[in-house]
Scaffold this motif. Sequence first.
Motif, mmCIF file in Angstrom:
data_model
loop_
_atom_site.group_PDB
_atom_site.id
_atom_site.type_symbol
_atom_site.label_atom_id
_atom_site.label_comp_id
_atom_site.label_asym_id
_atom_site.label_seq_id
_atom_site.Cartn_x
_atom_site.Cartn_y
_atom_site.Cartn_z
ATOM 1 N N SER A 398 25.739 6.735 -30.223
ATOM 2 C CA SER A 398 24.584 6.436 -29.387
ATOM 3 C C SER A 398 23.801 5.257 -29.935
ATOM 4 O O SER A 398 23.283 4.436 -29.170
ATOM 5 N N ARG A 399 23.722 5.146 -31.259
ATOM 6 C CA ARG A 399 22.955 4.059 -31.875
ATOM 7 C C ARG A 399 23.721 2.748 -31.857
ATOM 8 O O ARG A 399 23.144 1.689 -31.585
ATOM 9 N N TYR A 400 25.010 2.794 -32.158
ATOM 10 C CA TYR A 400 25.779 1.563 -32.334
ATOM 11 C C TYR A 400 26.784 1.292 -31.221
ATOM 12 O O TYR A 400 27.216 0.151 -31.036
ATOM 13 N N GLY A 401 27.210 2.332 -30.495
ATOM 14 C CA GLY A 401 28.290 2.158 -29.539
ATOM 15 C C GLY A 401 27.828 1.961 -28.119
ATOM 16 O O GLY A 401 26.668 1.630 -27.841
ATOM 17 N N CYS A 402 28.751 2.192 -27.175
ATOM 18 C CA CYS A 402 28.508 1.945 -25.748
ATOM 19 C C CYS A 402 28.467 3.222 -24.921
ATOM 20 O O CYS A 402 28.222 3.152 -23.716
ATOM 21 N N ASN A 403 28.738 4.370 -25.537
ATOM 22 C CA ASN A 403 28.737 5.634 -24.798
ATOM 23 C C ASN A 403 29.615 5.574 -23.553
ATOM 24 O O ASN A 403 29.186 5.853 -22.432
ATOM 25 N N ASN A 404 30.871 5.155 -23.769
ATOM 26 C CA ASN A 404 31.892 5.091 -22.721
ATOM 27 C C ASN A 404 31.611 4.025 -21.662
ATOM 28 O O ASN A 404 32.284 3.972 -20.644
ATOM 29 N N SER A 405 30.626 3.187 -21.886
ATOM 30 C CA SER A 405 30.380 2.068 -20.979
ATOM 31 C C SER A 405 31.201 0.866 -21.438
ATOM 32 O O SER A 405 31.540 0.749 -22.609
ATOM 33 N N THR A 406 31.522 -0.021 -20.500
ATOM 34 C CA THR A 406 32.261 -1.229 -20.867
ATOM 35 C C THR A 406 31.329 -2.412 -21.109
ATOM 36 O O THR A 406 31.794 -3.521 -21.348
ATOM 37 N N ASP A 407 30.015 -2.179 -21.042
ATOM 38 C CA ASP A 407 29.053 -3.245 -21.317
ATOM 39 C C ASP A 407 28.831 -3.317 -22.822
ATOM 40 O O ASP A 407 28.141 -2.487 -23.402
ATOM 41 N N ILE A 408 29.442 -4.307 -23.467
ATOM 42 C CA ILE A 408 29.362 -4.412 -24.919
ATOM 43 C C ILE A 408 28.454 -5.559 -25.353
ATOM 44 O O ILE A 408 28.425 -5.909 -26.534
#
Length: 693
Positions: A398-408
């Motif tokens: 949650s802090r560093y990733g995208c939570n399964n979103s492709t918006d990086i």
Amino acid sequence: KISHTITRPIYPLPSPIVPYFTIPTEIKTMDEITKLASQGCCRTANPHDTVINSECVYTFHSPYTTSKGIVVNLSTFIGTIEELAFTKSSSEDESGLFIRISKERVPKSTTVNGEGEDKEPDVTPVATKLGIGIDGGFLAEQDKFETVSKYSVVLLSKSSGVVAELPYDEETKHDFPMAVSASADSIIHHAGLSVKQDLKAWELDDEPKPVSKYAENLPFVDNGVKVSPDPNDWKCEKTGEKNNGHLWLNLSTGFIGGGRKNWDGSGGTNGALDHFMETGEKYPLVVKLGTITEDISTADCYSYAKDEDGPVTIPNLKELLERRGIKVAGMQKTVKSTAELEVELNANYAFDAITEKGAHLVPVTGPGLHGLQNLGNSCYMNSVVQMLFSGTVAELSSRYGCNNSTDITSSSLLDVSPVTAPDDLLCQTAKVSCALTSGLFCGPLPASVEVSEDVSLSDPKFRLAPRMFKHTVGHDHVDFRTGQQQDAAQYFQYLLEKLDRAELGGKDRIPKKNEDGSVLVSSHLFSFKTESRIVCGADGLIKYKESNSENMLSLRIPKTKSAALEDGAPEHKRQKSEGDDEKEKTEVPTVTFDACLEEWSAQTTLDDYRWPHLQNSFSPLSTSQMRFCNFPRYLVVQMQRYELGDDWQPHKIEVEIDVPEQISLQNLRGTGPQEGENLVPSETEGASEAPAV
């Protein structure tokens, strides 16, 4: 000569059907590029500059990922995707010049029946030798594929995006201002940061290049040979092959010949080595053309002498080159050195396609299911990164990733300037975690469960090589900056320490904070304390001792408690013996995880504990027992797989650990002092904390 069309379809210029409109537009475009160039918006990179030309500093986009590739700033030499070329804090009217680098790997064609009909090879030859690029060995990348590179000069502004884009190649490069073409060429031909970092890690493990003993009194053949300053005039004097990036100049005779072949089958024609042999092995020193710059230390020098036969340093290289008409002042590096090529080849080859070939594995792909490329003994780092940032730890995702979103690209942790991004730990951690949790760079699902040399396994567009992350974390650590094998548990603890400091220093960029604005550091997810209940053997008094915060539970493996698995469980792993494959294989024993916990929590005898209330004397019958003061959100366990043998050398314990899916640690929770227990007097406890002198 200014082309009125552009090969890149994503930013088409006006149609050539309307020449009265197209030509003035392109002239205006070139005028804008010239104007920016005159304002110092482009520089020429030297070999010591940091040039990032192989991937985006914010994401894992590379020249291979999409047709857009990456854009590299002609002033800062930092590569990004065009959406992140400018930071959020930069002014809206900011603009700059960039070189777009786009590459595509395409299969090589084969000629059928010698009639010129091209056709992709249907069957990969079966390897019969353990080698790459040799007869009977595994096919090298260059045997199967070729890379098509495209370049263009781009004028970008923060408000308008791509303002102008013109193709850049051998035909059009002379249309650009000299400053622009010199800058673009220096970026295109630069080894790049990734290769330089790998080289530095390898050099830490190797001895420095020796000074050639032949340099000082090197024979010089006065045959009138002068070397042209134009690289287009260089060619192998043995085969007539034009400059291919593998030409070497003999410093004694002025002969130019092709170099040796690399391990993957690429390289030169052996012309330089053959010349050395044909001249009686009297002229051993050569220098690679294209690596010579004003800084002589960057030149790639080699000695063919049998007692050296390797890379060397030639202190008087400048003087030797001048005798052949080569003035080093102002020369630019145009090809990669041998060491840089070797690092690049090792980095690009998919060795897992060989080591796992034929194995039957479950094919998976998608968010959280993307592997990391081994950078050379970096499995310790990859395993820790996968555990923390691929979605297993929800809070870190949650802090560093995208939570399964492709918006990086929208993470606030990426809001740093492109110049500081490669060394910013929060930015590089978000870069890795977003790539792992988004699944954006995942390849297609393999068609078969059998591992083969599938195209997608080695395709660079699907690779995640965390070089920047590795450098950012380990560049100031004596062990983690090298290319040697390291301990994953030690790396895990070191990484948490660095993350904690970075999070406290960059809390304004952390997306989720506490109500008071404070930030819970990542290590709190794994933090716990233990208590030791120590019983004095002399009088039965009890002392409770609380440990400092820990983030990993280290368990010994009790080999004496190994047992067979229950029916229905997987079979024991069998270890190969060092002898013939037909010999009987050794069965690896299994130890249950509960047995390891029992060993950790069991009552132990203390022989060397000093009791303050007994005037710091020993009590040989004292005992100690460990319990948890609190449980962490995630418990990380290290199995102590190494022990000292009779020879005082560490030996690995070959066992299988049987870990159940559910574990209850309730019986290991500490209770603290209980009613009716006789405790060690508090005044003597304080005395025991005094340091020994």
